[in-house]
Design a protein around this motif. Sequence first.
Motif, PDB file in Angstrom:
ATOM      1  N   TYR A  39       0.791  -1.226   0.000  1.00 13.49           N
ATOM      2  CA  TYR A  39       0.000   0.000   0.000  1.00 13.49           C
ATOM      3  C   TYR A  39       0.826   1.281   0.000  1.00 13.49           C
ATOM      4  CZ  TYR A  39      -3.558  -3.335   1.390  1.00 13.49           C
ATOM      5  OH  TYR A  39      -4.386  -4.417   1.437  1.00 13.49           O
ATOM      6  N   TYR A  75      -5.912  10.793   9.669  1.00 17.96           N
ATOM      7  CA  TYR A  75      -4.919   9.726   9.790  1.00 17.96           C
ATOM      8  C   TYR A  75      -3.899  10.092  10.854  1.00 17.96           C
ATOM      9  CZ  TYR A  75      -1.491  12.381   6.994  1.00 17.96           C
ATOM     10  OH  TYR A  75      -0.614  13.322   6.520  1.00 17.96           O
ATOM     11  N   GLU A 138      -2.613   4.761  10.704  1.00 24.80           N
ATOM     12  CA  GLU A 138      -4.018   4.513  11.042  1.00 24.80           C
ATOM     13  C   GLU A 138      -4.866   5.540  10.301  1.00 24.80           C
ATOM     14  OE1 GLU A 138      -6.973   4.284  14.938  1.00 24.80           O
ATOM     15  OE2 GLU A 138      -4.806   4.366  15.220  1.00 24.80           O
ATOM     16  N   THR A 140      -8.885   6.890   8.865  1.00 19.07           N
ATOM     17  CA  THR A 140     -10.346   6.890   8.999  1.00 19.07           C
ATOM     18  C   THR A 140     -10.899   7.488   7.713  1.00 19.07           C
ATOM     19  OG1 THR A 140     -10.169   7.244  11.380  1.00 19.07           O
ATOM     20  CG2 THR A 140     -12.316   7.675  10.369  1.00 19.07           C
ATOM     21  N   ASP A 141     -11.816   6.762   7.068  1.00 23.18           N
ATOM     22  CA  ASP A 141     -12.377   7.294   5.823  1.00 23.18           C
ATOM     23  C   ASP A 141     -13.665   8.069   6.095  1.00 23.18           C
ATOM     24  OD1 ASP A 141     -14.484   5.440   6.033  1.00 23.18           O
ATOM     25  OD2 ASP A 141     -13.706   4.121   4.461  1.00 23.18           O
ATOM     26  N   LYS A 145     -14.924   4.288   8.661  1.00 22.97           N
ATOM     27  CA  LYS A 145     -14.185   3.025   8.697  1.00 22.97           C
ATOM     28  C   LYS A 145     -12.718   3.304   9.024  1.00 22.97           C
ATOM     29  CE  LYS A 145     -12.958  -0.971   5.921  1.00 22.97           C
ATOM     30  NZ  LYS A 145     -11.845  -0.937   5.005  1.00 22.97           N
ATOM     31  N   GLU A 146     -12.211   2.563  10.009  1.00 24.66           N
ATOM     32  CA  GLU A 146     -10.820   2.713  10.418  1.00 24.66           C
ATOM     33  C   GLU A 146      -9.999   1.526   9.929  1.00 24.66           C
ATOM     34  OE1 GLU A 146     -10.528   3.311  14.626  1.00 24.66           O
ATOM     35  OE2 GLU A 146     -11.757   5.113  14.579  1.00 24.66           O
ATOM     36  N   ASP A 147      -8.786   1.829   9.452  1.00 20.73           N
ATOM     37  CA  ASP A 147      -7.842   0.803   9.021  1.00 20.73           C
ATOM     38  C   ASP A 147      -6.492   1.091   9.661  1.00 20.73           C
ATOM     39  OD1 ASP A 147      -9.276  -0.900   7.055  1.00 20.73           O
ATOM     40  OD2 ASP A 147      -9.497   1.001   5.976  1.00 20.73           O
ATOM     41  N   TYR A 149      -2.395  -0.023   9.361  1.00 21.74           N
ATOM     42  CA  TYR A 149      -1.347  -0.676   8.578  1.00 21.74           C
ATOM     43  C   TYR A 149      -0.049  -0.574   9.377  1.00 21.74           C
ATOM     44  CZ  TYR A 149      -4.809   0.496   5.014  1.00 21.74           C
ATOM     45  OH  TYR A 149      -5.973   0.643   4.309  1.00 21.74           O
TER      46      TYR A 149
END
Length: 157
Positions: A39, A75, A138, A140-141, A145-147, A149
Amino acid sequence: MRKVMAIIFSLLCILLLTACNGGKQEETLTYYFRGENEYFAISKGSVVLSGSEEVFDGGNLEIIQEEVFKDVVAYSITFYMLKYGERKTIMSNSVVDYTEGAIHVEGDLGKMSGEDLIIGNKVEDMDELRENLWFELETTDSNGKEDIYQIQLSFVE
């Protein structure tokens, strides 16, 4: 006679400059790190040690899969040391957009400097940091939604 006096004067100046320096020069050591996954990539990160003064430069974040990060509204990035399951934060930054627009997640990751900032405070020595430095992104869209990596960073010679 003038040449002899000039040589003696030059030697005297060199001696005085050496004495003002205490006879010792501090060695400056620079270590570079990087890392990547499918990514994004971290490049040009560095740790500079000069006596008790330390500089941690997070380097640059380059997004590889832009579509994954196109709707990010907040982020945070964190550099940390992970050893025996214990996490010690070295540097952390956050960005939040309050205008309800997307944020461009890329670029300079920041820098910090100070006395005994990392060595002796967060880690025992540079070898410990070289083996255990991690990066976390980290996001947040716009849908909430949190992702997260995480990648382990490697030092380059």
